[in-house]
Design an enzyme around this catalytic site. Structure first.
Site, mmCIF file in Angstrom:
data_model
loop_
_atom_site.group_PDB
_atom_site.id
_atom_site.type_symbol
_atom_site.label_atom_id
_atom_site.label_comp_id
_atom_site.label_asym_id
_atom_site.label_seq_id
_atom_site.Cartn_x
_atom_site.Cartn_y
_atom_site.Cartn_z
ATOM 1 N N GLY A 71 0.826 -1.196 0.000
ATOM 2 C CA GLY A 71 0.000 0.000 0.000
ATOM 3 C C GLY A 71 0.860 1.245 0.000
ATOM 4 C CB CYS A 98 5.429 -4.125 0.430
ATOM 5 S SG CYS A 98 6.408 -2.620 0.125
ATOM 6 C CE1 TYR A 99 1.031 0.990 5.689
ATOM 7 C CE2 TYR A 99 -0.517 -0.851 5.727
ATOM 8 C CZ TYR A 99 -0.115 0.397 6.202
ATOM 9 O OH TYR A 99 -0.844 1.031 7.177
ATOM 10 C CG HIS A 185 5.611 -5.518 -4.353
ATOM 11 N ND1 HIS A 185 4.324 -5.356 -3.897
ATOM 12 C CD2 HIS A 185 6.304 -4.430 -3.931
ATOM 13 C CE1 HIS A 185 4.236 -4.210 -3.238
ATOM 14 N NE2 HIS A 185 5.421 -3.629 -3.240
ATOM 15 C CD GLU A 187 2.644 -8.283 -5.359
ATOM 16 O OE1 GLU A 187 2.364 -7.114 -5.064
ATOM 17 O OE2 GLU A 187 3.400 -8.999 -4.664
ATOM 18 C CG ASP A 243 -14.679 -10.158 -20.957
ATOM 19 O OD1 ASP A 243 -13.884 -11.118 -20.915
ATOM 20 O OD2 ASP A 243 -14.320 -8.973 -20.909
ATOM 21 C CE LYS A 391 -10.524 -9.715 -21.318
ATOM 22 N NZ LYS A 391 -11.817 -9.422 -22.010
#
Length: 535
Positions: A71, A98-99, A185, A187, A243, A391
């Site tokens: 964040g 992180c945060y 991070h 991710e 979609d 997606k």
């Protein structure tokens, strides 16, 4: 009335899902949902909740693990978002990112201060303890840093698992309580060993099983659609993209003739798209589609509008107005189905608003016509089975239920269509120019066999004119921007290194064949700092 899910509704919706769940508490990172996506890649379901979700609500969900996101705040700031401190005593494995790591350290008695030197971008991770969280993560691997604060001392019972040149406590753990933190991070794709670390947390620490599969989603979604809709009728906003097409198939499979597909031609589609769509659904899929020509009223709705947010909102409101009018003619309908995806919700929502101060922790990027543009007095109830999917997950679902590659591999196309690929005011002239340019782009990338090499490849029209020379005569015409990007989920993207020969061919064709254009340029901006679409 339509609103974004409340905190309680979020908790309840998660509870209905497979019990193999990792919960992510969002502290305002624009990339919290990337954590969710990485976990889902391990075939374990994950969902993002507000950092204000209480320990009691988390207990009701009974997740196998909790991740605290990054964040933009500092944990020692006056208005820094804090989680319920009771979560540390739940006995559920927790990973702070992180945060999230800094908050864990602070709330458990450690220290966090502003660093003399921040750390941003790539960093080499030196592993001090190669077990547990860092099993199979190579020493010296690259991890992506983005922090100005650092841990100064650890809480009791914690130890350092890894460090970098600038960060002595880059990864920490309290093994007995199964509390972990990383200052980087894992991710993001730039973190080479990030997915291995996530897998370690999901499988070895949280003891999850791979139950989040396409087949499981289709079965569960079908069951939930039938339970929600019952004997009521559903109106689907069909656009022809992956979609809404996947949603059409899924709904048709679940409720059959209770579904009515309506295609509203708002005048912002690509060249020949409406005709192609109607033929495909009628003749190949045998799903009836109601065609509504509303080109004039949409163009009138945004006449003279130059602000991109206002453009999106007016188009969104016009969509709903048309649906309501047409549903009275075809209906009655109780539900409106939309192909809303997780990234749509993320980028549209003013998430994590502090109830006391009104401050936003996460920042809204842009409104999507099927999320942020919905009026408060919407008469329909919403059916959005794909709302929790990325997606790539939608594509896998579409493949599993029989959609052809023509739709599955189709590039994403924004709901407001070419209206947001024309910067500034949208006019008939500009639409005609952009349609012709866009058609050339699609023809050439298909002719060269590189269509599937790009996440998106399209043209943008700028509302300016520049001087050019054609046939020894001075021209004063529009420029076309080519935007080719590569991405995994649309949350982040990099500009594509398209072959020069391809770009040259497209450029030559556009300036020679599209009246009103004398210049073609190529966008080499990644997301972030830019977005994929220009508006």
């Amino acid at each position: 009335m339509v609103t974004l899910q409340t905190q309680q509704e979020q908790a309840e919706s998660v509870e209905k899902l497979d019990r193999q769940i990792i919960v992510i508490l969002d502290f305002g990172s624009q990339y919290s949902e990337l954590i969710a996506r990485r976990i889902r890649e391990t075939q374990v379901y994950s969902e993002v909740l507000s950092y204000r979700t209480t320990a009691e609500q988390i207990q009701e969900i009974a997740p196998k693990g909790i991740i605290l996101s990054g964040g933009p705040s500092s944990v020692y700031g006056d208005r820094a978002p804090h989680c319920d401190p009771k979560i540390w005593s739940l006995g559920i494995p927790i990973l702070g990112v992180c945060y999230g790591m800094q908050l864990m350290v602070q709330q458990l008695g450690g220290g966090v201060e502003q660093s003399e030197r921040g750390e941003y971008g790539k960093a080499s991770l030196v592993i001090d303890d190669p077990t547990d969280l860092l099993t199979n993560v190579n020493d010296g691997t690259t991890m992506w840093m983005s922090h100005g604060d650092s841990v100064t001392h650890l809480p009791d019972g914690f130890e350092v698992l890894a460090h970098t040149d600038n960060t002595p406590s880059a990864a920490i753990a309290h093994h007995e309580k199964k509390l972990y933190g990383v200052q980087f991070h894992p991710e993001v794709v730039h973190s080479i060993g990030g997915q291995a670390l996530i897998r370690n947390f999901v499988y070895h620490i949280c003891n999850c099983e791979p139950t989040w599969t396409t087949a499981a989603f289709v079965e569960q979604a079908t069951r939930e659609i039938r339970a929600k809709v019952g004997d009521k009728r559903v109106l689907l906003a069909l656009s022809g993209g992956v979609d809404s097409s996947t949603l059409a198939f899924l709904l048709h499979q679940a409720i059959g003739d209770k579904l009515t597909c309506m295609f509203i031609d708002q005048g912002f589609m690509r060249k020949l798209e409406p005709e192609r769509l109607i033929k495909l659904f009628h003749e190949q899929f045998h799903i009836p589609v109601q065609y509504v020509n509303a080109r004039d009223r949409f163009l009138a709705a945004i006449a003279g509008v130059t602000d991109p947010e206002e453009k999106r909102k007016r188009i969104g409101h016009e969509f709903i107005s048309v649906f309501e009018e047409e549903s009275k003619r075809l209906g009655p309908f109780d539900y409106l189905a939309q192909g809303t995806l997780y990234p749509d919700v993320i980028e549209s929502a003013d998430t994590n608003v502090d109830p006391k101060t009104g401050d936003r922790v996460a920042v809204k990027i842009k409104s999507h016509h099927n999320v942020g543009g919905l009026p408060k007095d919407l008469r329909f109830k919403l059916v959005e089975p794909l709302r929790k999917l990325f997606k790539d997950e939608v594509r896998r679902v579409g493949t599993s239920i029989g959609l052809p590659d023509e739709i599955i591999k189709r590039h994403p196309f924004p709901g407001p269509g070419l209206a947001i690929r024309i910067l500034g005011e949208v006019t008939e002239e500009r639409l005609d120019i952009l349609r012709d340019a866009d058609l050339i782009v699609r023809q050439e990338i298909n002719r060269n066999g590189v269509y599937n090499d790009f996440w998106q490849a399209f043209a943008v029209l700028l509302p300016i004119r520049s001087v050019g020379v054609m046939g020894d005569q001075r021209t004063y015409a529009y420029p076309i921007v080519l935007r080719f990007v590569s991405s995994e989920d649309g949350m982040t993207a990099d500009w594509s290194r398209a072959p020069y020969d391809l770009l040259e061919t497209i450029s030559n064709r556009i300036v020679n064949e599209v009246k009103g254009v004398n210049r073609v340029v190529y966008d080499i901006t990644s997301k972030p700092p830019g977005t994929i679409e220009w508006e």
